[in-house]
Design a protein around this motif. Sequence first.
Motif, PDB file in Angstrom:
ATOM      1  N   SER A  68       0.823  -1.209   0.000  1.00  0.00           N
ATOM      2  CA  SER A  68       0.000   0.000   0.000  1.00  0.00           C
ATOM      3  C   SER A  68       0.854   1.256   0.000  1.00  0.00           C
ATOM      4  N   LEU A 114      -7.210  -1.265   4.850  1.00  0.00           N
ATOM      5  CA  LEU A 114      -6.628  -0.948   3.534  1.00  0.00           C
ATOM      6  C   LEU A 114      -7.337  -1.721   2.429  1.00  0.00           C
ATOM      7  N   TYR A 140      -4.957   6.149   1.658  1.00  0.00           N
ATOM      8  CA  TYR A 140      -4.075   5.073   2.118  1.00  0.00           C
ATOM      9  C   TYR A 140      -3.128   5.573   3.212  1.00  0.00           C
TER      10      TYR A 140
END
Lengths: 314, 314, 314, 314, 314, 314
Positions: free
Chosen positions: D119, D168, D187
């Motif tokens: 991420s 996430l 994020y």
Amino acid sequence: MTKLIQELTNNETFDLFALLKDVKVRTTKTGKQFLDLVFADRSGEIGGKFWDASAQDIENFQAGKVVFLKGKKETYMGNFQIKISAMRLATEEEPHDALSYVQRAPLSKEQLEEQITQSVFEIEDATYNRIVRALLQKYGNKFYIYPAAKSNHHDFEGGLAYHTVSMLALAHDVVRYYDGIDAPLLYAGTILHDLGKVVELSGPISTSYTLAGNLIGHVSIMDAEIVEAAEHLGLHQDDEQVLKLRHMILSHHGELEYGAPERPELLEAEILHNIDVLDAGIMMIQKALDHTEPGDFSDRIFGLDNRRFYKPNK
Amino acid sequence: MTKLIQELTNNETFDLFALLKDVKVRTTKTGKQFLDLVFADRSGEIGGKFWDASAQDIENFQAGKVVFLKGKKETYMGNFQIKISAMRLATEEEPHDALSYVQRAPLSKEQLEEQITQSVFEIEDATYNRIVRALLQKYGNKFYIYPAAKSNHHDFEGGLAYHTVSMLALAHDVVRYYDGIDAPLLYAGTILHDLGKVVELSGPISTSYTLAGNLIGHVSIMDAEIVEAAEHLGLHQDDEQVLKLRHMILSHHGELEYGAPERPELLEAEILHNIDVLDAGIMMIQKALDHTEPGDFSDRIFGLDNRRFYKPNK
Amino acid sequence: MTKLIQELTNNETFDLFALLKDVKVRTTKTGKQFLDLVFADRSGEIGGKFWDASAQDIENFQAGKVVFLKGKKETYMGNFQIKISAMRLATEEEPHDALSYVQRAPLSKEQLEEQITQSVFEIEDATYNRIVRALLQKYGNKFYIYPAAKSNHHDFEGGLAYHTVSMLALAHDVVRYYDGIDAPLLYAGTILHDLGKVVELSGPISTSYTLAGNLIGHVSIMDAEIVEAAEHLGLHQDDEQVLKLRHMILSHHGELEYGAPERPELLEAEILHNIDVLDAGIMMIQKALDHTEPGDFSDRIFGLDNRRFYKPNK
Amino acid sequence: MTKLIQELTNNETFDLFALLKDVKVRTTKTGKQFLDLVFADRSGEIGGKFWDASAQDIENFQAGKVVFLKGKKETYMGNFQIKISAMRLATEEEPHDALSYVQRAPLSKEQLEEQITQSVFEIEDATYNRIVRALLQKYGNKFYIYPAAKSNHHDFEGGLAYHTVSMLALAHDVVRYYDGIDAPLLYAGTILHDLGKVVELSGPISTSYTLAGNLIGHVSIMDAEIVEAAEHLGLHQDDEQVLKLRHMILSHHGELEYGAPERPELLEAEILHNIDVLDAGIMMIQKALDHTEPGDFSDRIFGLDNRRFYKPNK
Amino acid sequence: MTKLIQELTNNETFDLFALLKDVKVRTTKTGKQFLDLVFADRSGEIGGKFWDASAQDIENFQAGKVVFLKGKKETYMGNFQIKISAMRLATEEEPHDALSYVQRAPLSKEQLEEQITQSVFEIEDATYNRIVRALLQKYGNKFYIYPAAKSNHHDFEGGLAYHTVSMLALAHDVVRYYDGIDAPLLYAGTILHDLGKVVELSGPISTSYTLAGNLIGHVSIMDAEIVEAAEHLGLHQDDEQVLKLRHMILSHHGELEYGAPERPELLEAEILHNIDVLDAGIMMIQKALDHTEPGDFSDRIFGLDNRRFYKPNK
Amino acid sequence: MTKLIQELTNNETFDLFALLKDVKVRTTKTGKQFLDLVFADRSGEIGGKFWDASAQDIENFQAGKVVFLKGKKETYMGNFQIKISAMRLATEEEPHDALSYVQRAPLSKEQLEEQITQSVFEIEDATYNRIVRALLQKYGNKFYIYPAAKSNHHDFEGGLAYHTVSMLALAHDVVRYYDGIDAPLLYAGTILHDLGKVVELSGPISTSYTLAGNLIGHVSIMDAEIVEAAEHLGLHQDDEQVLKLRHMILSHHGELEYGAPERPELLEAEILHNIDVLDAGIMMIQKALDHTEPGDFSDRIFGLDNRRFYKPNK
């Protein structure tokens, strides 16, 4: 000869029949199981402990059963209790019907039925009248024996119908004093407002919530019942009479935070809510003051925001 | 011959006497002053504008004055209004008593007095009876002409006594249906609960709050009056009857956030609070529905949490 | 050739067809009536005033009608508006179908239907599957064209189904990530949760609340529909599957004060409530930011506690 | 051979290693001290009492220590417990690392790290990317072993990172479904939103609040960390990217009364708050239902307004 | 010779310099633009309209500019206003510094500085002393000219420092009367509690919120500043003194719902909160009563729950 | 020689006189009665159990009595307690005055009186001065020995006057710092604000609420007392001074939900409320921190919304 609980004097040795109202299985420090019991009959309640309970005893002595009891009334830490000498289940030949040991409404089932029936006659609107009759026919048997609550107010056999009858009396007065009230709607709403409790609650003995009671609640239960009844009677779901009657039930808790999906938006719905609050409040306070000495304050009443009430000296 | 406001038809030219219920001095875009008026008589109300108001006009035409009015009823933006041809103050010889133009209770002063007097007779407790008599004697004149509120409910001449009489009827029913109620306390509390409004409010015409009303409020006003009355009657301030009667007044708003210094902690105080809510609610809804077409919802009612009420088609 | 509202440039003279989305009859200071209008087509909205409206004009130009309009786009107090040269109702030969002027969901009716149908296939539980199918069959036509709200979020044609489809996507993800979720219950609850709005609201054009919407609300409407559907399918009202599905609908507003008769007490009900909040929130914020300049805050959003949202510069 | 707690059968005599998760020193009626203990390993927990504890025992057997235990599993008042025959601290040669007895996330530290790292790659904004990397570098070691809470949800080793990874996944779905979302901001905010808990909490074993946790809280802790990190990276404190990232952290509790200094005013902040509620809610309910029999309701869940959840029969 | 606004008499023709405090561009019914203005100098404020504004006028006459004004004071709808004969921007040679037209604190900048400096001397704790000095050095210039709010209380030049100085006086009294108070902590917290407003607000003229003010708020702004200052001074972030000082700032709004991330949990934090409420309350009431006639109630004060305050006759 | 409770060391055998502050009659498992006691003198408190209590013992040893006690101080479950060897009531010849065993204010009765008297001198308004003198004369004896509360803050002998004196000091500072304060009104209001507690509470020993305290409350008690005092002084009930003084008392709790019938609407009333909160808060926190170790948090403080306060290490 057997006695009633209320008749026992301190240190009296006795025989009596009683309902096991509440049963808790506990263990002593030394690991032995015993039963912590509440005995009840129509005259009152008293606690007691059944020591050294076997697996069979635990199996037998469940809440809702009627027992034959030999024992002695004594004092323990300021409260009365039963010292049990012997206890067994009542037989088929003995008075073993649990319902006959439960406290019940001041009016008989017949009296309650008569008053409800009288009010149904006064519902001079075909739609309301037919829906009310249909639902009383479907649930009438339970309606006259169920309590109005698990605890709180009218928590006795016939309490649901008794609460309804008391509110109908107030409703009639309001109709007499004020103009512009749709009396059939008010009476129909009053009769049906708590009828969903016959599905929400398990019954008059050791009352608990059913799964439908927990997941749906008596308000939505009765709302859907009215829709079904109306459909069976061939009424359209957009019929204004049906919508108004549903609104009476949906709004009778008054405030969203008390579980009313709708706030009252009909004059009759506001009246229904207020006489419900009035009757339930009086019953809760009377019950609390019954256990209070003159000059003292009662225990806190959960259903009235934990207020205590004063019992005057005169 | 002069007309009543309610009798006028559209485009009718007329003469009539009316009370100036509300007067606002305004200025046009071009800087000229005019009066934005509400005319009232016992039949109803209507608005109108008095153009090109001189300093003398502004001086003369104040709220609470009675005027003789020539004009024409017409429509403006969907509402009726008066187009004024001429307007002057009513003379001493003409019907110039403001009170005779104000809406009043459905019962006459005499009817109200009779019913209150009857309830006082039923206060079979010397302490409550004497305090109630003393305070009615002190404030009786105002009690029978004051409104129960500036706006909201019972906002008309005699509204305070009318609200009290309606509640007494309900109180009697409750006493009849339920056990253990101290009827003298309930009746005394009902009669006195809003009596402090005769100090809180300015009167039945163009009602406003007095300084005492703003800084003290009718609850504490009446509480202190009871203490004074009790002292004059030689009662000790710790007398349980006096404390209970004070508690009735102090707790009748029910919730602290509605300005009750105490929450109800007597059975009778809880009942008083509930029948107050019931009667006031019905009056507010009836008033709102009077101005609503069948099939519509009323305007929002401030005193009922801004709810709107539905006026059914049948 | 006719234009779309969004295509007009300032001071451009044009012809176009538009829906009368909102019509208010007003009166000028000098007593003449005019219409304060909002024109709409699928590209956007713009206001305008129709001066000197005759009684016939007021009769003709009602909200929901399609008109042919000649005019000029101009600026007034910082906003664009239409200066109307001529306006008449669209004829039968012209594009006069109101629905074709309403903003609609980004997905076509066919796309929405396909996605709903796909999710229905995945409801691998006979009870849920049959109830969902029965209710989609009963209300499917309206389901794919109704908005999800009068204003707030998804307030466009097909908004109800679009909101449902978006939530189904999130529901599938949640099922994929977490153990122990009853996917059929979650999908069935998602599809039905707002379906009652087809009874609560009047439709996609000039949307308003129906009487059933005002007095009953879409939550209780759908709850009763499920009971009826279950009865028709021969299911017992105490069937645990039926109770769970009803609970999904009854609790999806999450909090009693938002009109949920029950708070979520099933894992799937808690999830349904949360993805409803998530999807509705995103839609409301996107809509508000569409009308906001970068570097500014949006207007306050009623459905999000009157918060304003910032539109970043990048 | 030693056993796991979960493997023991009733009345089984055993040897095992366990963590002392909770230790309370108590005194018997007769004045002797004993230890009321909770033993834990990765398979579960069980209670037990260590009688006649000497001063040395009290000194040795503190929460967080690992012990070697001989005993027998038995039933006491409906619950299982350990009857201890012998207990001593584990030696250096034995498995004495407390962390290896604590329950941990379903994903390994490596799996968590991999997903977080993935991420971070997707944070295609230099400012956010650099700040996130800096803070993960500073606190990464703790991030992957800390719980997300003292109790409530994700209260196990690695719970903090596991909660973040779950969110996430949801964040990626939302980015995929809706337009106009600043994915890097979402994020970055997700990764950092609870990272302050590595300062707020004491660690994964016998978790408690630090002084900083009590006086400052993880929200303000992380807010200040971002400012410091930004300064080290040479970013100006009025940089809009920095302000937006701070706002994500400051508003993620959603409501002021839940300790959010700011309510969400960015689309991404509203999303972050909602997926946090969604993931935490699911975890709390799953945990509660794990200890509930089918057909029963769970215990009340503090973090979900004390609601109970129903575990269906099927 | 030029006059001050407060000196003008009705119908007086005059010349004066004034600040354009507020400027709104409006359009007349006939489509012409004009400026709706508020003029201000240190003596007071007055409104006026500038008719037929050209594009150049709109460009020139922006809020915050100083103008030279010829006109006449007159009455319009009960309020005074300026009828403008001529208006132009003040030149560089004329008194054109906006700040010199703004109302300011009763104490001069030098007096404020002296009192703050004196209190800093009394902070006999190296940690607190160094942090306070560092932040006053960084923000001192703004600190002595900023207001304490956009409107509400201390909304004048120097208001922020004046509010701080008033609170320091109260803080000293509290330290004198009560035992066990950490005076350095209380003084340091008082000086810094609102210092973040120099970032939150735009300045003393036409004050508005900055983006940092909107997204972060002065509480979190100052919290992070303390952390940075502590780091520059080589203090560890877990230093108890630093945590306590941060807690003072984080908790000074007292309640979570007023935007305090923490509720006060230090004696000194509770005191800081209370003297902040006391000083701000007095300032708001004094300001409201300044515009109230004796015997009247003030306008409602937003910052005091919309209460009105009575101005006594004596 | 007899000792003070605070002087005893662990395992010390002693003689002392002490007040029975709290007495509970309990029963052992085996059915024997014992007394669970709290002993107190001016130096502190300690618990103890009196085993095998006879009916005579229960009769003798009631709360509020002074006893002569022989025993040994020992530890039980982490707390100190008394192991009683012998206990008898103190005789007339011994120090048996309960009041001399109660904790009292840091200032003597004479010091308190002197400071109150000084402030009365400064009430330079005949109305306020006369009312205050009249009420101090009526209730002065109790005023200087009563506590300010049953528990919470200033719950010691003289606490009521001590709280008043502390607030007067703060009131003087506020008068010195701010303009436009009616000092006589503020001082009079401060002196009277809690004086009703001499009727609300039973006294300094084993303090409980009286019936008047429960049903009326100290706010309304003092309000009525002012009205009576004013009447005796020949003041009219609409006298603005009297209304303002009543308002000070009626509004000093600040918020309706804290039992204030009126919210503060005078500058002086707002100040009175704030200094009351400030002084009471400090006292509650100091008391809680006295029982807290450095580095720990105190117990939760009921009167401060159940917050805990941190006692710093330095």
